[in-house]
Design an enzyme around this catalytic site. Structure first.
Site, PDB file in Angstrom:
ATOM      1  N   SER A 136       0.820  -1.366  -0.507  1.00 57.20           N
ATOM      2  CA  SER A 136       0.204  -0.042   0.064  1.00 57.20           C
ATOM      3  C   SER A 136       0.623   1.212   0.286  1.00 57.20           C
ATOM      4  CB  SER A 136      -0.874   0.489   1.109  1.00 57.20           C
ATOM      5  OG  SER A 136      -1.714  -1.289   1.469  1.00 57.20           O
ATOM      6  N   HIS A 157      -1.029  -2.755  -7.032  1.00 56.81           N
ATOM      7  CA  HIS A 157      -2.041  -2.301  -6.405  1.00 56.81           C
ATOM      8  C   HIS A 157      -3.385  -1.969  -5.803  1.00 56.81           C
ATOM      9  CE1 HIS A 157      -2.882   0.984  -3.003  1.00 56.81           C
ATOM     10  NE2 HIS A 157      -3.019  -0.640  -1.695  1.00 56.81           N
ATOM     11  N   GLU A 169      -4.328   0.732  -8.752  1.00 57.05           N
ATOM     12  CA  GLU A 169      -2.751   1.565  -9.068  1.00 57.05           C
ATOM     13  C   GLU A 169      -1.476   0.536  -9.358  1.00 57.05           C
ATOM     14  OE1 GLU A 169      -3.068   5.145  -6.379  1.00 57.05           O
ATOM     15  OE2 GLU A 169      -2.657   3.295  -5.417  1.00 57.05           O
ATOM     16  N   ASN A 207      -3.626   6.005  -1.366  1.00 55.40           N
ATOM     17  CA  ASN A 207      -3.328   5.561   0.921  1.00 55.40           C
ATOM     18  C   ASN A 207      -2.432   7.236   0.833  1.00 55.40           C
ATOM     19  OD1 ASN A 207      -4.919   4.003   1.232  1.00 55.40           O
ATOM     20  ND2 ASN A 207      -2.817   2.871   0.686  1.00 55.40           N
TER      21      ASN A 207
HETATM   22  P1  NAD Z   1      -3.118  -9.534   5.657  1.00 59.68           P
HETATM   23  O1  NAD Z   1      -2.838  -9.511   7.243  1.00 59.68           O
HETATM   24  O2  NAD Z   1      -5.411 -10.515   5.898  1.00 59.68           O
HETATM   25  O3  NAD Z   1      -2.840 -11.018   5.190  1.00 59.68           O
HETATM   26  C1  NAD Z   1      -1.126 -10.239   5.266  1.00 59.68           C
HETATM   27  C2  NAD Z   1      -1.420 -11.978   5.096  1.00 59.68           C
HETATM   28  O4  NAD Z   1       0.350 -12.874   4.880  1.00 59.68           O
HETATM   29  C3  NAD Z   1      -1.316 -13.523   5.864  1.00 59.68           C
HETATM   30  O5  NAD Z   1      -2.525 -14.428   6.080  1.00 59.68           O
HETATM   31  C4  NAD Z   1       0.409 -13.765   6.696  1.00 59.68           C
HETATM   32  O6  NAD Z   1       0.025 -15.197   7.088  1.00 59.68           O
HETATM   33  C5  NAD Z   1       1.055 -13.162   5.269  1.00 59.68           C
HETATM   34  N1  NAD Z   1       2.167 -13.526   5.265  1.00 59.68           N
HETATM   35  C6  NAD Z   1       3.529 -13.311   6.689  1.00 59.68           C
HETATM   36  N2  NAD Z   1       4.622 -13.318   5.974  1.00 59.68           N
HETATM   37  C7  NAD Z   1       4.517 -14.213   5.257  1.00 59.68           C
HETATM   38  C8  NAD Z   1       5.690 -15.050   4.902  1.00 59.68           C
HETATM   39  N3  NAD Z   1       6.865 -14.738   4.651  1.00 59.68           N
HETATM   40  N4  NAD Z   1       5.437 -15.577   3.592  1.00 59.68           N
HETATM   41  C9  NAD Z   1       3.449 -16.190   3.036  1.00 59.68           C
HETATM   42  N5  NAD Z   1       2.735 -14.995   3.635  1.00 59.68           N
HETATM   43  C10 NAD Z   1       2.927 -14.432   5.094  1.00 59.68           C
HETATM   44  O7  NAD Z   1      -3.081  -8.859   5.089  1.00 59.68           O
HETATM   45  P2  NAD Z   1      -3.733  -8.127   4.124  1.00 59.68           P
HETATM   46  O8  NAD Z   1      -5.127  -6.842   4.597  1.00 59.68           O
HETATM   47  O9  NAD Z   1      -3.955  -9.287   3.379  1.00 59.68           O
HETATM   48  O10 NAD Z   1      -2.487  -7.201   3.407  1.00 59.68           O
HETATM   49  C11 NAD Z   1      -1.186  -7.305   2.666  1.00 59.68           C
HETATM   50  C12 NAD Z   1      -1.165  -6.442   1.739  1.00 59.68           C
HETATM   51  O11 NAD Z   1      -1.547  -5.888   1.030  1.00 59.68           O
HETATM   52  C13 NAD Z   1      -0.032  -5.321   2.260  1.00 59.68           C
HETATM   53  O12 NAD Z   1       1.107  -4.912   1.717  1.00 59.68           O
HETATM   54  C14 NAD Z   1      -1.054  -4.105   2.443  1.00 59.68           C
HETATM   55  O13 NAD Z   1      -0.483  -2.976   2.702  1.00 59.68           O
HETATM   56  C15 NAD Z   1      -1.630  -4.737   1.560  1.00 59.68           C
HETATM   57  N6  NAD Z   1      -2.919  -3.886   1.101  1.00 59.68           N
HETATM   58  C16 NAD Z   1      -3.784  -3.784   2.002  1.00 59.68           C
HETATM   59  C17 NAD Z   1      -5.442  -3.452   1.850  1.00 59.68           C
HETATM   60  C18 NAD Z   1      -7.028  -3.098   2.419  1.00 59.68           C
HETATM   61  O14 NAD Z   1      -7.085  -2.728   3.178  1.00 59.68           O
HETATM   62  N7  NAD Z   1      -6.217  -4.517   3.978  1.00 59.68           N
HETATM   63  C19 NAD Z   1      -5.455  -2.321   0.457  1.00 59.68           C
HETATM   64  C20 NAD Z   1      -4.587  -2.339  -0.526  1.00 59.68           C
HETATM   65  C21 NAD Z   1      -3.200  -3.336  -0.185  1.00 59.68           C
END
Ligand code: NAD
Length: 308
Positions: A136, A157, A169, A207
């Site tokens: 993000s 993104h 994005e 963001n």
């Molecule tokens: P989340 O916490 O739901 O999921 C993250 C996942 O990554 C978990 O299942 C975790 O077990 C896994 N993980 C951690 N370390 C790992 C590793 N070494 N190998 C494999 N898997 C691993 O988080 P999310 O909301 O899905 O966010 C994920 C990414 O997407 C982040 O970079 C976040 O900034 C981005 N993002 C989030 C949103 C949002 O609204 N939540 C929106 C856009 C982008």
């Protein structure tokens, strides 16, 4: 006579023809699951990796639930759902990503974790494979430089929830080549989404604007200007936002919101981006929002109840 094709046209043909068929996703959380969902529906073969088989299976189960919901609301047919499910596979080992054309990292918003994933996935990938991140806010250029393929590294993104939100994005690092950019654009097109191209600066566009607004809403709560309910009602009815900022923060994940504020604060060195201490406290308590059952609202009962 042999047909002469100028070099620049050959290059353009090449750019057009880098085809993506098989996609790896690292991180089976809310975003990884959503990206798997839309990619499988668009006909890509999808391989999902996470820390353990249990987490991977839970991610796939949640995609199944979301596809079923789309069938119930007649957004997709049951044939579409069955075809998508047949395209989804668990990748319990990084090695399972070896012949992916595109790997999208959607792991937790933590640069050390992301770098560690690139260290383990890059040696497995075929030379032409594209590595993308769904970060993000973290610098694409900096993370690309830690890989063996800065030219084939890009930010794709997605917005949350991925199956619903139209925008993606696309963020080029300083070294990202045209072929990778075109492949990312084609992929986003095929998903039926709209892309906006952002330069690689902290928080990109959405963001950079959205998360400081959420942080300000948390300051408004912290300073006692309004309650959770009155702040959310104010923005919904007073600014026509579909969701209040605190409800949205819970939905995004308070840990993700805090990480993005820290990236903005560190990357732009401006005190206006300092994270609200109340946001820090909620994250320290493990109150991460909807995904952990409690944040600015408590989701453990029938109806969400404000926690302040
Ligand atoms: P989340 O916490 O739901 O999921 C993250 C996942 O990554 C978990 O299942 C975790 O077990 C896994 N993980 C951690 N370390 C790992 C590793 N070494 N190998 C494999 N898997 C691993 O988080 P999310 O909301 O899905 O966010 C994920 C990414 O997407 C982040 O970079 C976040 O900034 C981005 N993002 C989030 C949103 C949002 O609204 N939540 C929106 C856009 C982008």
């Amino acid at each position: 006579m042999e047909k002469f094709t100028p070099a620049f046209l050959l290059e353009a043909e090449n750019i057009m023809t880098k085809e993506i068929k098989k996609i790896g996703i690292v991180g089976a959380g809310q975003m990884g699951g959503g990206i798997a969902h839309v990619s499988a529906l668009a006909g890509y073969d999808v391989y999902i990796n996470d820390l353990t088989p249990d987490v991977i299976n839970a991610g796939i189960a949640s995609v199944e639930g979301n596809l079923a919901r789309q069938v119930s609301s007649e957004k997709i047919s049951s044939e579409d759902r069955d075809a998508a499910l047949a395209k989804l596979h668990a990748a319990n080992d990084m090695q399972d990503l070896a012949d992916c054309d595109l790997v999208i990292e959607a792991a937790s918003e933590n640069e050390a974790i992301k770098r560690q994933i690139y260290n383990s996935v890059c040696p497995v990938l075929k030379p032409g494979a594209i590595l993308a991140t769904n970060t993000s806010s973290i610098s694409i250029t900096r993370m690309a430089s830690s890989t063996d393929r800065a030219e084939q590294f890009i930010g794709i993104h997605f917005m949350n929830p991925v199956p619903v939100m139209k925008l993606v994005e696309i963020v080029r690092g300083i070294a990202t080549d045209d072929e990778t950019f075109e492949a990312a654009r084609n992929y986003v097109d095929r998903l039926g989404k709209i892309y906006a191209v952002s330069e690689d600066f902290p928080g990109f566009m959405v963001n950079r604007i959205l998360i400081p607004m959420i942080n300000e809403a948390i300051y408004t709560l912290y300073e006692g200007v309004g309650s959770v309910e009155s702040i959310d009602t104010s923005l919904r009815l007073g600014a026509n936002h579909p969701m209040g900022p605190l409800q949205l923060a819970d939905f995004i994940g308070l840990d993700t919101c805090l990480s993005i504020m820290q990236v903005l604060h560190d990357g732009l060195s401006d005190t206006k981006y300092r994270p609200c201490p109340l946001l820090v406290k909620y994250v320290e308590a493990g109150w991460l929002g909807k995904k952990s059952g409690r944040g600015f609202y408590d989701y453990r009962g029938e109806e969400p109840v404000p926690t302040r």
